[in-house]
Design a protein around this motif. Structure first.
Motif, short mmCIF file in Angstrom:
data_model
loop_
_atom_site.label_atom_id
_atom_site.label_comp_id
_atom_site.label_asym_id
_atom_site.label_seq_id
_atom_site.Cartn_x
_atom_site.Cartn_y
_atom_site.Cartn_z
N GLU A 160 0.85 -1.20 0.00
CA GLU A 160 0.00 0.00 0.00
C GLU A 160 0.88 1.24 0.00
O GLU A 160 1.93 1.26 0.66
CB GLU A 160 -0.92 0.03 1.22
CG GLU A 160 -2.10 -0.91 1.10
CD GLU A 160 -3.10 -0.73 2.24
OE1 GLU A 160 -3.90 -1.66 2.43
OE2 GLU A 160 -3.07 0.29 2.95
N TRP A 161 0.40 2.27 -0.69
CA TRP A 161 1.13 3.52 -0.81
C TRP A 161 0.18 4.67 -0.50
O TRP A 161 -1.03 4.55 -0.71
CB TRP A 161 1.65 3.69 -2.24
CG TRP A 161 2.63 2.66 -2.65
CD1 TRP A 161 3.99 2.77 -2.66
CD2 TRP A 161 2.37 1.34 -3.18
NE1 TRP A 161 4.57 1.62 -3.12
CE2 TRP A 161 3.60 0.72 -3.46
CE3 TRP A 161 1.20 0.62 -3.42
CZ2 TRP A 161 3.70 -0.56 -3.97
CZ3 TRP A 161 1.29 -0.67 -3.93
CH2 TRP A 161 2.53 -1.25 -4.20
N ASP A 162 0.75 5.77 -0.04
CA ASP A 162 -0.08 6.97 0.14
C ASP A 162 -0.14 7.73 -1.19
O ASP A 162 0.39 7.27 -2.20
CB ASP A 162 0.44 7.84 1.30
CG ASP A 162 1.83 8.42 1.05
OD1 ASP A 162 2.31 8.40 -0.12
OD2 ASP A 162 2.44 8.90 2.02
N LYS A 163 -0.77 8.88 -1.17
CA LYS A 163 -0.96 9.65 -2.41
C LYS A 163 0.36 10.12 -3.01
O LYS A 163 0.43 10.42 -4.20
CB LYS A 163 -1.88 10.84 -2.15
CG LYS A 163 -3.30 10.42 -1.87
CD LYS A 163 -4.18 11.61 -1.59
CE LYS A 163 -5.60 11.11 -1.28
NZ LYS A 163 -6.48 12.18 -0.93
N LYS A 164 1.39 10.22 -2.17
CA LYS A 164 2.71 10.64 -2.66
C LYS A 164 3.59 9.46 -3.05
O LYS A 164 4.77 9.60 -3.27
CB LYS A 164 3.42 11.49 -1.60
CG LYS A 164 2.72 12.79 -1.34
CD LYS A 164 3.49 13.60 -0.31
CE LYS A 164 2.78 14.93 -0.08
NZ LYS A 164 3.43 15.73 0.95
N ARG A 165 2.98 8.28 -3.10
CA ARG A 165 3.65 7.03 -3.49
C ARG A 165 4.67 6.56 -2.44
O ARG A 165 5.58 5.78 -2.74
CB ARG A 165 4.32 7.12 -4.87
CG ARG A 165 3.38 7.47 -6.00
CD ARG A 165 2.32 6.43 -6.27
NE ARG A 165 2.90 5.14 -6.66
CZ ARG A 165 2.26 3.98 -6.56
NH1 ARG A 165 1.03 3.94 -6.09
NH2 ARG A 165 2.82 2.87 -6.93
N ASN A 166 4.50 7.00 -1.21
CA ASN A 166 5.32 6.47 -0.11
C ASN A 166 4.68 5.16 0.36
O ASN A 166 3.45 5.08 0.49
CB ASN A 166 5.35 7.45 1.07
CG ASN A 166 5.99 8.75 0.69
OD1 ASN A 166 7.10 8.78 0.15
ND2 ASN A 166 5.28 9.84 0.95
#
Length: 117
Positions: free
Chosen positions: A40-46
Motif C-alpha cells: 500500500e502507498w499513500d498519495k505521494k507514493r510512499n
C-alpha cells in the motif's frame, strides 16, 4: 540466510523454527524473510504498508506464510496475501494456517503446540 541454518536465525515465532527444521530435514532449500513487498502507498507514493512472507523456497519458487494464530485472527494476514497476489500476480505464495501446521506436526510425531497463539 538459508539452508541448514535454523539454529542461527532469530525467528519471529517458535513455529517458524520448527518449520525451518522440517525443511532442513527434507533438504528443502529455504530463505527466511528474504523479501519485503510494498502493498500500500499513500498519495505521494510512499510505502505505508508492506508484507514480508516468512519463507521462500527457491527451488519451488514459492513463498510461504506461516500463521499459527487462531483462525479468527488471521484476517489481517489474509488481506496482506490477497494484496500481494493482486499487485504481484507472478509471485507464488501459500499460507499455512494453524490447522495445517498442527497436521504437519502430528504427521511427523512432533508436539502440536509450538507457540500456538
Amino acid at each position: 540466510m538459508g539452508f541448514s541454518q535454523a539454529e542461527e536465525i532469530n525467528f519471529s515465532h517458535p513455529s517458524e523454527k520448527v518449520c525451518a527444521k522440517i525443511l532442513d530435514f527434507y533438504k528443502i532449500n529455504w530463505l527466511y524473510e528474504p523479501k519485503t513487498f510494498p502493498i500500500e502507498w499513500d498519495k505521494k507514493r510512499n510505502v505505508i504498508k508492506s508484507f514480508t512472507p516468512d519463507f521462500y523456497l527457491p527451488d519451488l519458487n514459492l513463498f510461504i506464510e506461516l500463521t499459527t494464530m487462531n483462525q479468527r485472527l488471521v484476517t489481517k494476514k489474509n488481506y496482506k496475501v490477497k494484496r500481494l497476489k493482486d499487485i504481484y500476480p507472478e509471485i507464488n505464495i501459500k499460507i499455512f494456517y494453524q490447522k495445517d501446521f498442527k497436521n504437519l506436526m502430528a504427521k511427523y510425531g512432533l508436539p502440536t503446540d509450538h507457540g500456538m497463539r
